[in-house]
Design a protein around this motif. Structure first.
Motif, PDB file in Angstrom:
ATOM      1  N   GLY A 146       0.835  -1.212   0.000  1.00 13.38           N
ATOM      2  CA  GLY A 146       0.000   0.000   0.000  1.00 13.38           C
ATOM      3  C   GLY A 146       0.858   1.245   0.000  1.00 13.38           C
ATOM      4  O   GLY A 146       0.931   1.961  -0.973  1.00 13.38           O
ATOM      5  N   GLY A 147       1.531   1.514   1.074  1.00 11.69           N
ATOM      6  CA  GLY A 147       2.431   2.667   1.141  1.00 11.69           C
ATOM      7  C   GLY A 147       3.805   2.221   1.581  1.00 11.69           C
ATOM      8  O   GLY A 147       4.130   1.040   1.497  1.00 11.69           O
ATOM      9  N   VAL A 148       4.586   3.165   2.058  1.00  4.00           N
ATOM     10  CA  VAL A 148       5.917   2.833   2.555  1.00  4.00           C
ATOM     11  C   VAL A 148       5.779   1.979   3.819  1.00  4.00           C
ATOM     12  O   VAL A 148       5.008   2.315   4.707  1.00  4.00           O
ATOM     13  CB  VAL A 148       6.690   4.130   2.886  1.00  4.00           C
ATOM     14  CG1 VAL A 148       7.975   3.810   3.620  1.00  4.00           C
ATOM     15  CG2 VAL A 148       6.953   4.934   1.635  1.00  4.00           C
ATOM     16  N   VAL A 149       6.494   0.854   3.860  1.00  4.38           N
ATOM     17  CA  VAL A 149       6.504   0.046   5.083  1.00  4.38           C
ATOM     18  C   VAL A 149       7.947  -0.173   5.512  1.00  4.38           C
ATOM     19  O   VAL A 149       8.817  -0.414   4.681  1.00  4.38           O
ATOM     20  CB  VAL A 149       5.833  -1.343   4.931  1.00  4.38           C
ATOM     21  CG1 VAL A 149       4.350  -1.257   5.087  1.00  4.38           C
ATOM     22  CG2 VAL A 149       6.235  -2.026   3.640  1.00  4.38           C
ATOM     23  N   ALA A 150       8.171  -0.106   6.811  1.00  2.00           N
ATOM     24  CA  ALA A 150       9.532  -0.272   7.314  1.00  2.00           C
ATOM     25  C   ALA A 150       9.516  -1.242   8.489  1.00  2.00           C
ATOM     26  O   ALA A 150       8.647  -1.156   9.354  1.00  2.00           O
ATOM     27  CB  ALA A 150      10.086   1.079   7.766  1.00  2.00           C
ATOM     28  N   ASP A 151      10.457  -2.176   8.491  1.00  3.67           N
ATOM     29  CA  ASP A 151      10.601  -3.112   9.607  1.00  3.67           C
ATOM     30  C   ASP A 151      12.035  -3.095  10.100  1.00  3.67           C
ATOM     31  O   ASP A 151      12.968  -3.015   9.302  1.00  3.67           O
ATOM     32  CB  ASP A 151      10.223  -4.535   9.171  1.00  3.67           C
ATOM     33  CG  ASP A 151       8.721  -4.697   9.042  1.00  3.67           C
ATOM     34  OD1 ASP A 151       8.027  -4.441  10.042  1.00  3.67           O
ATOM     35  OD2 ASP A 151       8.244  -5.041   7.948  1.00  3.67           O
TER      36      ASP A 151
END
Ligand code: BLA
Length: 500
Positions: free
Chosen positions: A388-393
């Protein structure tokens, strides 16, 4: 404005600390109608000062009990006291039949003027307060925001207030906090470098400290003094300097061996960045004039920290602008968007503080810096397709069934590009971190005999933890910069379509 729950709260953040209905016993409260100074509420201990019982004072005018000049000083200050503003030191004078010299602090809330009275402790300095504040501010004005400034600031607050231990405590993004500077007496245990769990200072307290910037507990073993008549809901004590604090917090201080405490908020924009946290083993008061100095100094430090954060944000924004300019220039020279982005991949990695990146585009891909083994491509593409959008882990286990397969990479920030799993993935290496906690954080809350009451941990003995499998956490600023890169790449792609 919820009534006090009958059952003890099950979460630290559920305790309505501003509705404690009581004050600490080192002062007196008179809450008056601003129209005619009629006393509507008071603290049950008023006889100590006025030698009149609460019933004799309630309903009478403040003018009958304190010097007309002091009431006039309060009246003059009233128009400058907006609701929601912190209580302010207004005047000092002799009060009660024995003429005790007292400080008067006041603020307006819920249509009442709350006059808080404290017996004035002897001044620790002969200089007028503003000179002390000026000296303290000048003492750090030439320093860059960083360790040396915080250390000096802690030392200055300790000189001003005389506490055994003064710390600069900074909140992390996860709301845990760390002692980043400390000035202390030789014979108290150092807390420098220790981490404390988020539950030690619950959310409602952190919110309150954005407005009520300086708080003092002169003696944590006190018995609260009720406010009369008991109101339903109780008076909102958010801004009162004498507010009786959470019993859980008093227990916490006692468990730490601390009798007296003070804290001063460090605020950046709308965020509580941290606190000056002060401890004393014996009871200790801080008169209103010194609190005003501490408040000024706290606001100066807040401004400096805010300035530093803004500088960093500006530097990053300028780096993003330069990247955008170079991408445009490459397109202008006739390059394809893919070629332009490929050429700028190292700059994207730098902007997002990564160790490497993969640009996945159709069947092709481009790599820069440290990237995970190719076998992980399907997992990455699946992640991009559903993002969907920016994801950060921050941890490999969050995005991989077999974290070991990432071969030293822990963090990934994914910027989806279109719907087919095309994406820009930026990676961060695992960073093994040794954390020294002040007591075991999983025991931040301990069960008590009846098993229902929330209680703070009893031991603050250093508890070491080695955190593996995580990268340096992606910050809010990192995510914002990534969103900027996403817009930039979308613009580049649009431009190609427009040109075609
Ligand atoms: C409040 N806890 C606080 C405050 C500090 C700390 C500084 C603010 C006190 C004030 O400004 O008056 C914690 N003190 C610290 C830390 C250091 C320090 C981290 O010196 C490190 C150097 N506390 C618990 C648990 C609960 C809890 C388990 O440990 C909840 C059940 C609650 N802490 C708690 C509450 C307050 C608090 C409710 C608000 C006190 C108040 O203002 O009424």
């Amino acid at each position: 404005r919820s009534p006090r729950p009958k059952k003890p709260p099950v979460d630290c953040a559920d305790e309505p600390i501003h509705l404690s209905g009581a004050i600490q016993p080192h002062g007196w409260l008179l809450s008056c109608d601003p129209a005619d100074w009629t006393i509507r509420h008071l603290s049950a201990n008023v006889a100590d000062l006025f030698e009149l019982e609460p019933d004799e004072l309630l309903g009478s005018s403040l003018r009958e009990h304190i010097d007309g000049e002091l009431v006039d000083a309060l009246a003059t200050a009233l128009p400058t006291m907006e609701p929601g503003l912190a209580a302010r030191f207004v005047a000092a004078g002799n009060l009660g039949p024995t003429g005790r010299y007292c400080d008067l602090t006041a603020h307006v809330q819920q249509g009442l003027v709350h006059v808080e009275i404290e017996a004035n402790a002897p001044a620790r300095s002969h200089a007028p307060p503003v000179i002390d504040a000026q000296r303290m501010i000048a003492g750090i004005a030439q320093l860059e925001v960083g360790e040396a400034l915080f250390e000096r600031a802690a030392a200055l607050v300790r000189e001003l207030t005389g506490y055994d231990r003064v710390m600069v405590y900074r909140f992390r993004d996860d709301d845990a906090g760390e002692v980043v500077a400390e000035a202390r007496a030789d014979d108290v245990e150092p807390y420098l470098g220790l981490r404390f769990p988020a539950t030690d200072i619950p959310a409602q307290a952190r919110r309150l400290y954005l407005y009520n910037r300086v708080r003092v507990i002169p003696d944590g073993s006190y018995r609260p003094v009720p406010i009369l008549p008991a109101a339903k809901p109780p008076l909102d004590l958010s801004q009162h300097v004498l507010r009786s604090v959470s019993p859980v917090h008093l227990e916490y201080l006692a468990n730490m061996g601390v009798t007296a405490s003070m804290s001063i908020s460090i605020i950046t924009g709308a965020r509580l960045w941290g606190l000056f946290a002060c401890h004393h083993r014996n009871p200790r008061r801080v008169p209103a004039a010194l609190r005003a100095i501490a408040d000024l100094f706290g606001m100066y430090v807040s401004m400096r920290v805010t300035g530093r954060l803004q500088d960093l944000a500006l530097q990053r924004s300028e780096a993003a602008n330069r990247l955008a300019d170079r991408l445009r220039a490459r397109l202008g020279e006739g390059g394809t968007p893919h070629a332009a982005i490929t050429a700028e991949l190292p700059a994207v990695v730098e902007l997002l503080r990564g160790d490497g990146a993969l640009l996945v585009h159709g069947d092709g891909m481009t790599a820069a810096g440290t990237t995970p083994p190719e076998a992980l491509l399907p997992a990455l593409s699946a992640r991009a397709a559903t993002a969907g959008g920016v994801v950060a882990d921050d941890a490999a286990e969050a995005w991989l069934a077999e974290p070991a397969a990432a071969a030293g990479i822990a963090g990934v920030l994914t910027i989806p590009l279109g719907e087919r799993g095309d994406a820009l993935h930026v990676f961060r290496r695992e960073q093994v971190e040794d954390v020294s906690w002040a007591g075991e954080p999983h025991k931040a809350l301990i069960a008590t005999d009846d098993g229902t009451r929330l209680a703070p941990r009893r031991s603050f003995r250093t508890w070491r933890e080695t955190v593996r499998g995580r990268c340096l956490a992606w910050s809010g600023d990192d995510r914002d910069a990534a969103a900027r890169v996403q817009r930039l790449l979308a613009d580049v792609a649009r431009q190609r379509e427009a040109d075609a």
